[in-house]
Design a protein around this motif. Structure first.
Motif, short mmCIF file in Angstrom:
data_model
loop_
_atom_site.label_atom_id
_atom_site.label_comp_id
_atom_site.label_asym_id
_atom_site.label_seq_id
_atom_site.Cartn_x
_atom_site.Cartn_y
_atom_site.Cartn_z
N LEU A 3 18.63 1.65 -6.94
CA LEU A 3 19.04 3.04 -7.14
C LEU A 3 20.56 3.15 -7.10
O LEU A 3 21.15 3.91 -7.87
N ILE A 4 21.17 2.39 -6.20
CA ILE A 4 22.62 2.40 -6.11
C ILE A 4 23.22 1.50 -7.17
O ILE A 4 24.18 1.86 -7.86
N ALA A 15 0.83 -1.20 0.00
CA ALA A 15 0.00 0.00 0.00
C ALA A 15 0.87 1.25 0.00
O ALA A 15 0.58 2.22 -0.71
N TYR A 16 1.94 1.23 0.79
CA TYR A 16 2.85 2.39 0.84
C TYR A 16 3.48 2.66 -0.53
O TYR A 16 3.61 3.81 -0.96
N LYS A 17 3.90 1.60 -1.21
CA LYS A 17 4.52 1.76 -2.52
C LYS A 17 3.56 2.42 -3.51
O LYS A 17 3.94 3.34 -4.24
N ILE A 60 10.03 3.80 -6.54
CA ILE A 60 10.04 5.04 -7.34
C ILE A 60 11.23 5.09 -8.29
O ILE A 60 11.50 6.14 -8.88
N LYS A 61 11.93 3.97 -8.45
CA LYS A 61 13.09 3.93 -9.34
C LYS A 61 12.79 4.47 -10.74
O LYS A 61 13.59 5.24 -11.28
N PRO A 62 11.66 4.12 -11.38
CA PRO A 62 11.41 4.64 -12.73
C PRO A 62 11.39 6.17 -12.80
O PRO A 62 11.74 6.75 -13.82
N TYR A 63 11.00 6.81 -11.69
CA TYR A 63 10.92 8.27 -11.68
C TYR A 63 12.30 8.92 -11.58
O TYR A 63 12.46 10.10 -11.87
N LEU A 64 13.30 8.15 -11.18
CA LEU A 64 14.65 8.67 -10.99
C LEU A 64 15.59 8.31 -12.14
O LEU A 64 16.74 8.74 -12.16
#
Length: 339
Positions: free
Chosen positions: A266-267, A155-157, A192-196
């Motif tokens: 992300l890393i 839900a948080y994601k 949120i990786k796709p947004y970064l």
């Protein structure tokens, strides 16, 4: 920062005016739209800029980068952080002066508590938004407040993705600050990786002008160790360069299950532009913090009071009392006791 007085205009009018360059508005009927347009034609012809002055919009009147101001604030108000100040000034200036960035700016700020991570984030916001941290385009997430239950990760994601997408859709120059990353559930940030990443658009929305800042105590041990090594070798902290801490810091964060970035893509995919180390503060920096706290209250800074405040804090190594255990974390609540 002094807030401007609110202009007494209908909310629908303010939203309509701002939406020309930022937020989308709800559908309205053609007849209402035509009627509003006719009624407002004369007013807008003469006073359209007044609206932009009194109501924050995603426009240059409210969002304009002050490079000189950021550099000055970092050098004069962020004590003991020559390395973080240099990295932040270069990274933010380069990003904001690029009219067509390839990806959002992603900064990961690391260090022990009280070293200035939150304060540095506020300085960045102040240099970009007229309203600073009070801007409706600056969004702060705190792990224990916004994501408290491990059993609700899915839900948080979804909520996090929707929240970021909605805000960037309203203003491409949005800023997102994730505090207490060391308390964040592993895997949440990967949502949120796709947004970064290096995408022109994701589901029709471009995130390339947004800024993401992660704040964490994780990696603080490796930063402290490097600073201690320099001190033991008789070298100045100002000699520490990014190359001295960056690799060990990134590895420490990546392999720390409590970093919020544990084994994150992300890393792994190099989407974090800079890992920014905040060094442990020395006695003299705590004194500077106390002096600044007094000045912020409109009082004449008293060096004797500041010295008393600094003297009562805990330091390490225990015998030499070089580095403050809590940095400047408790200064605002302590200095009045000594006045």
């Amino acid at each position: 920062m002094r807030r401007r007085a609110a202009l007494s205009l209908p909310p629908s009018l303010l939203l309509l005016l701002c939406s020309a360059s930022s937020a989308a508005i709800e559908p309205i009927s053609t007849s209402i739209a035509v009627g509003m347009a006719a009624a407002l034609t004369g007013f807008l012809a003469s006073y359209q800029n007044i609206i932009y002055y009194f109501h924050e919009c995603c426009r240059p009147e409210w969002i304009a980068f002050n490079r000189t101001g950021l550099q000055e604030d970092l050098s004069t108000r962020l004590f003991g952080q020559h390395l973080a100040s240099h990295i932040i000034a270069k990274a933010v200036s380069g990003f904001m002066n690029n009219a067509n960035p390839k990806k959002p700016l992603v900064l990961s700020l690391h260090g022990w508590t009280g070293t200035g991570k939150n304060f540095a984030s506020a300085l960045i916001a102040e240099s970009i938004y007229k309203e600073g941290m009070d801007s409706q385009f600056v969004h702060v997430f705190t792990a224990e407040l916004h994501f408290p239950h491990a059993g609700q990760m899915d839900a948080y994601k979804t909520q996090l993705q929707q929240w970021i997408k909605g805000n960037v859709s309203s203003c491409d120059r949005s800023m997102f600050i994730f505090d207490e990353m060391d308390k964040m559930h592993p895997g949440l940030i990967d949502s949120i990786k796709p947004y970064l990443d290096y995408y022109d658009k994701v589901d029709g929305v471009s995130y390339r002008k947004a800024i993401f800042i992660f704040l964490s105590n994780a990696g603080g041990e490796s930063i402290v160790q490097t600073t201690l090594d320099f001190w033991k070798a008789g070298r100045s902290r100002e000699e520490i360069e990014l190359k001295d801490v960056e690799t060990s810091l990134a590895l420490s964060v990546f392999n720390n299950k409590r970093s919020g970035l544990w084994h994150t893509s992300l890393i792994d995919k190099n989407l974090v532009d800079f890992f920014v180390p905040f060094l442990p503060l020395e006695y003299k920096h705590v004194v500077q913090c106390a002096m600044a706290a007094m000045s912020a209250q409109g009082l004449e800074p008293d060096a004797a009071v500041a010295d008393k405040v600094a003297a009562d804090l805990l330091y390490f190594p225990k015998a030499e009392r070089v580095f403050s255990v809590k940095g400047c974390k408790t200064i605002d609540s302590k200095w009045e006791y000594y006045v």
